[in-house]
Every structure is written in C-alpha cells, then in structure tokens.
Design a protein around this motif. Structure first.
Motif, PDB file in Angstrom:
ATOM      1  N   LEU A 178     -10.223  -0.767  -2.498  1.00  0.00           N
ATOM      2  CA  LEU A 178      -9.510  -2.265  -2.246  1.00  0.00           C
ATOM      3  C   LEU A 178      -8.366  -1.435  -1.622  1.00  0.00           C
ATOM      4  CD1 LEU A 178     -10.970  -2.737  -5.207  1.00  0.00           C
ATOM      5  CD2 LEU A 178     -10.856  -4.884  -4.393  1.00  0.00           C
ATOM      6  N   ASN A 179      -7.940  -2.659  -0.486  1.00  0.00           N
ATOM      7  CA  ASN A 179      -6.350  -2.803  -0.148  1.00  0.00           C
ATOM      8  C   ASN A 179      -5.992  -3.895  -0.558  1.00  0.00           C
ATOM      9  OD1 ASN A 179      -6.063  -0.071   0.861  1.00  0.00           O
ATOM     10  ND2 ASN A 179      -7.503  -0.122   2.670  1.00  0.00           N
ATOM     11  N   VAL A 180      -5.051  -3.995  -1.009  1.00  0.00           N
ATOM     12  CA  VAL A 180      -4.698  -5.626  -1.544  1.00  0.00           C
ATOM     13  C   VAL A 180      -3.264  -5.707  -1.762  1.00  0.00           C
ATOM     14  CG1 VAL A 180      -4.999  -7.386  -4.329  1.00  0.00           C
ATOM     15  CG2 VAL A 180      -6.533  -4.367  -3.787  1.00  0.00           C
ATOM     16  N   ALA A 181      -3.113  -7.078  -1.541  1.00  0.00           N
ATOM     17  CA  ALA A 181      -1.866  -7.879  -1.600  1.00  0.00           C
ATOM     18  C   ALA A 181      -2.189  -8.844  -2.175  1.00  0.00           C
ATOM     19  CB  ALA A 181      -1.731  -8.353   0.151  1.00  0.00           C
ATOM     20  N   THR A 243      -2.180  -2.582  -1.273  1.00  0.00           N
ATOM     21  CA  THR A 243      -1.906  -1.611  -1.536  1.00  0.00           C
ATOM     22  C   THR A 243      -2.648  -1.113  -1.645  1.00  0.00           C
ATOM     23  OG1 THR A 243       0.299  -2.227  -2.330  1.00  0.00           O
ATOM     24  CG2 THR A 243      -0.793  -0.611  -3.678  1.00  0.00           C
ATOM     25  N   PRO A 244      -3.197   0.411  -1.269  1.00  0.00           N
ATOM     26  CA  PRO A 244      -4.492   0.739  -1.990  1.00  0.00           C
ATOM     27  C   PRO A 244      -4.677   0.862  -4.045  1.00  0.00           C
ATOM     28  CG  PRO A 244      -3.235   3.331  -1.390  1.00  0.00           C
ATOM     29  CD  PRO A 244      -2.871   1.396  -0.913  1.00  0.00           C
ATOM     30  N   VAL A 245      -5.542   0.301  -3.681  1.00  0.00           N
ATOM     31  CA  VAL A 245      -7.303   0.502  -5.176  1.00  0.00           C
ATOM     32  C   VAL A 245      -7.567   0.997  -4.836  1.00  0.00           C
ATOM     33  CG1 VAL A 245      -7.394  -1.171  -7.127  1.00  0.00           C
ATOM     34  CG2 VAL A 245      -5.421  -1.365  -5.938  1.00  0.00           C
ATOM     35  N   VAL A 246      -8.317   2.186  -5.851  1.00  0.00           N
ATOM     36  CA  VAL A 246      -9.543   3.380  -6.426  1.00  0.00           C
ATOM     37  C   VAL A 246     -10.505   3.018  -7.776  1.00  0.00           C
ATOM     38  CG1 VAL A 246     -10.434   5.021  -5.315  1.00  0.00           C
ATOM     39  CG2 VAL A 246      -9.032   4.815  -3.613  1.00  0.00           C
ATOM     40  N   ASP A 260      -1.756   2.888  -5.046  1.00  0.00           N
ATOM     41  CA  ASP A 260      -1.080   3.820  -4.373  1.00  0.00           C
ATOM     42  C   ASP A 260      -1.157   5.417  -3.956  1.00  0.00           C
ATOM     43  OD1 ASP A 260       1.183   3.660  -2.070  1.00  0.00           O
ATOM     44  OD2 ASP A 260       2.214   3.066  -2.788  1.00  0.00           O
ATOM     45  N   SER A 261      -2.321   5.364  -4.430  1.00  0.00           N
ATOM     46  CA  SER A 261      -2.945   7.093  -4.623  1.00  0.00           C
ATOM     47  C   SER A 261      -2.107   7.597  -5.848  1.00  0.00           C
ATOM     48  CB  SER A 261      -2.418   7.876  -3.344  1.00  0.00           C
ATOM     49  OG  SER A 261      -2.679   7.876  -2.127  1.00  0.00           O
ATOM     50  N   GLU A 262      -1.697   6.821  -6.875  1.00  0.00           N
ATOM     51  CA  GLU A 262      -1.594   7.187  -8.691  1.00  0.00           C
ATOM     52  C   GLU A 262      -1.849   6.811  -9.401  1.00  0.00           C
ATOM     53  OE1 GLU A 262       2.128   7.155 -12.035  1.00  0.00           O
ATOM     54  OE2 GLU A 262       2.260   6.386 -10.233  1.00  0.00           O
ATOM     55  N   ILE A 263      -2.936   7.788 -10.081  1.00  0.00           N
ATOM     56  CA  ILE A 263      -3.747   7.018 -11.413  1.00  0.00           C
ATOM     57  C   ILE A 263      -3.012   6.689 -12.271  1.00  0.00           C
ATOM     58  CG2 ILE A 263      -5.034   8.340 -12.874  1.00  0.00           C
ATOM     59  CD1 ILE A 263      -6.747  10.306 -11.519  1.00  0.00           C
TER      60      ILE A 263
END
Length: 299
Positions: A178-181, A243-246, A260-263
């Motif tokens: 997801l890309n979350v704002a 902000t990217p959320v995975v 944001d690419s950080e676990i």
C-alpha cells in the motif's frame, strides 16, 4: 548466492549437537528450486533463532533476505491505483460504513476525524431536506435512484469510523503493498485479511498515528483478539505524503511489515492455514488516503 550466504553466516556457529541436514536436490523447475531453497533457509534461520546460534543482527539480515526473495509471487490477486476515479469497478470495493471517495491527488481517501459535539448538534435539517430524504428513501426501496459516483473530496464520517472492503479471495501467504498518506496525524488505519462472511477471523495490521505512532499485528480467532507483534519504538508515516507500506506473510506464518522500505515489525503465527475470503480497510478517527494497493500470493 543464497546457499553461499548460509555457509558464511553459520560457519563457526555449529556445535556438537548441531543437526545434520539431508542434501538438497533441486527439482527440474528453477522456480520450484528457489521456493525449496527459501523454505530450507527459513527453517535454518528459525532453528538458529530458537537455539540462539546466531546474533540478532545476522538473523535480521537473513529475515530480510528471505522476504526480498519471497516477493516474486506468481499470482496478483488484486491491484488498484484508483486512477479511473471510481473505486466500485475493477476491482469493486464496497463501503461498509462511513465516507470514502477518490481524491485525484492522493487516491482512495477517508476522513473519519471526530466531529465536535456542538457541530453535530447544531446542524439541523431543513423541512425541504427532510422531504428530500423521505423521497430518496422511497426511491432506494424501489431501486429507482441512480447511484452517485464516489468521486471528489470525501465528507467527514460523523461516527469517527469508516470501513471499506474488497470481497476478493487471497492465498494464505501473501504480499500486500500500500501507499498510504496520513493527512490528519490522528487515529489509526487498519488493513485486515479475513475469513468467513463475518469479516472477523484473520489478521489485522493497525498503523496508529500521533500522538502515539506505532504498528501492531493482531490475530482475531474464536478465542478472541490477541497481539502477536508490536513495535517498541515510535513508527510513523510521513505526514501528508504517500508512504510505501508492505505486509508480507510466508508459508510458515512469518510476517513482516515494512514502512518506507525498512522492516519495522516481525511476528509469526500459524493458526490460520486456509486462504482468505477478503480484505478490508478501517479508518478509526483519522484522515488517510491510499494512493495504490496490490496483493500478490500463490495460485
């Protein structure tokens, strides 16, 4: 390369009681070989963590390596960037409660920040509005009123909650991006994979905004709701920006959450083994937007 990393990482950590492993035989299918190697690497990492045979930093690097190579899922279950301005089509989202609309700049958006009590009580409908509401209800009962397009700036949800779902099946292991704002810096945003028509059993990823920013993973089962993972240090989305959320879950039940690419969170739970019946988003008292979302997994 992964096999070489295994040899390097665990040289010197073996003891007289270290288990012996059967030689790994790669199948003819290269993708099947990669999956098998990842399963073995996961098992070795789990054993090293259980037996304290490696440093926490090394284990974290191995978990990241596994997650990175596990992201090449064979099936994309759903994907949406809301560029068409209509969230009810391809895929078809359904509003359960509250207000959702497509913001041209930020995607699917919902404002559920609580309204002041005086604002709610001071807004009284006019006689004309009451008459229009009655006529509208009669038209709704007969299916005669056209459906309004869900676009434009979303109205605020007076109850402080907004839920939208996608009744799309999904495999048990998954990778949801997801890309979350966060536009309100309050409340929380929940992403949920669920089973059954009740939408209750499953896992819930809750991202809390200020004043206590955090990320928590919950499990909801017949036994109730339990926390299976939570960040210790404050974790927050970038205010007003996508902000990217995975959220990843592998076949063994290990889950990771990256912002944001950080676990930022790791947890493991294997209670649920079957696939998921759907996915939903719940905005509790915040003002959030989803610029894009996709979910991949197994076939």
């Amino acid at each position: 390369m992964i096999a070489a990393l295994i040899l390097i990482c665990f040289s010197g950590t073996a003891s007289a009681q270290a288990p012996s492993y059967e030689p790994w035989r790669a199948p003819g299918d290269p993708s099947a070989g990669t999956e098998g190697l990842l399963r073995e690497l996961t098992a070795i990492t789990d054993a090293a963590e259980r037996d304290r045979a490696a440093s926490p930093d090394l284990l974290a690097d191995l978990r990241g390596l596994i997650a990175r190579y596990s992201e090449a899922w064979p099936v994309v279950w759903f994907s949406d960037d809301f560029a068409d301005g209509d969230f009810t089509r391809a895929p078809g989202w359904t509003v359960i409660t509250g207000h959702w609309a497509v913001d041209p700049a930020f995607g699917l958006r919902s404002d559920a920040t609580p309204m002041p009590a005086e604002s709610r009580s001071s807004v009284r409908p006019s006689p004309e509005q009451v008459a229009a509401d009655v006529i509208g209800a009669l038209l709704d009962q007969r299916g005669l009123r056209p459906v309004e397009q869900p676009t434009g700036e979303p109205a605020r949800s007076p109850t402080g909650e907004a839920i939208i779902e996608l009744a799309q099946p999904l495999s048990n292991p998954f990778s949801i991006s997801l890309n979350v704002a966060d536009h309100g810096e309050s409340g929380s945003l929940e992403a949920r994979v669920y089973q059954t028509a009740t939408r209750q059993p499953g896992y819930r990823l809750v991202i809390r905004s200020a004043p206590d920013p955090s990320v928590t993973l919950y499990r909801r089962s017949r036994s109730g709701t339990a926390i299976i993972g939570q960040t210790e240090a404050p974790v927050r989305l970038t205010p007003g920006a996508l902000t990217p959320v995975v959220w990843n879950r592998d076949r063994a039940g290990t889950m990771t959450v990256s912002i944001d690419s950080e676990i930022v969170l790791r947890a493991s739970d294997a209670l649920f083994r079957d696939g998921w019946d759907g996915f939903l988003l719940r905005n509790a008292g915040g003002n959030f937007a989803i610029g894009s979302i996709s979910a991949a997994g197994e076939g």
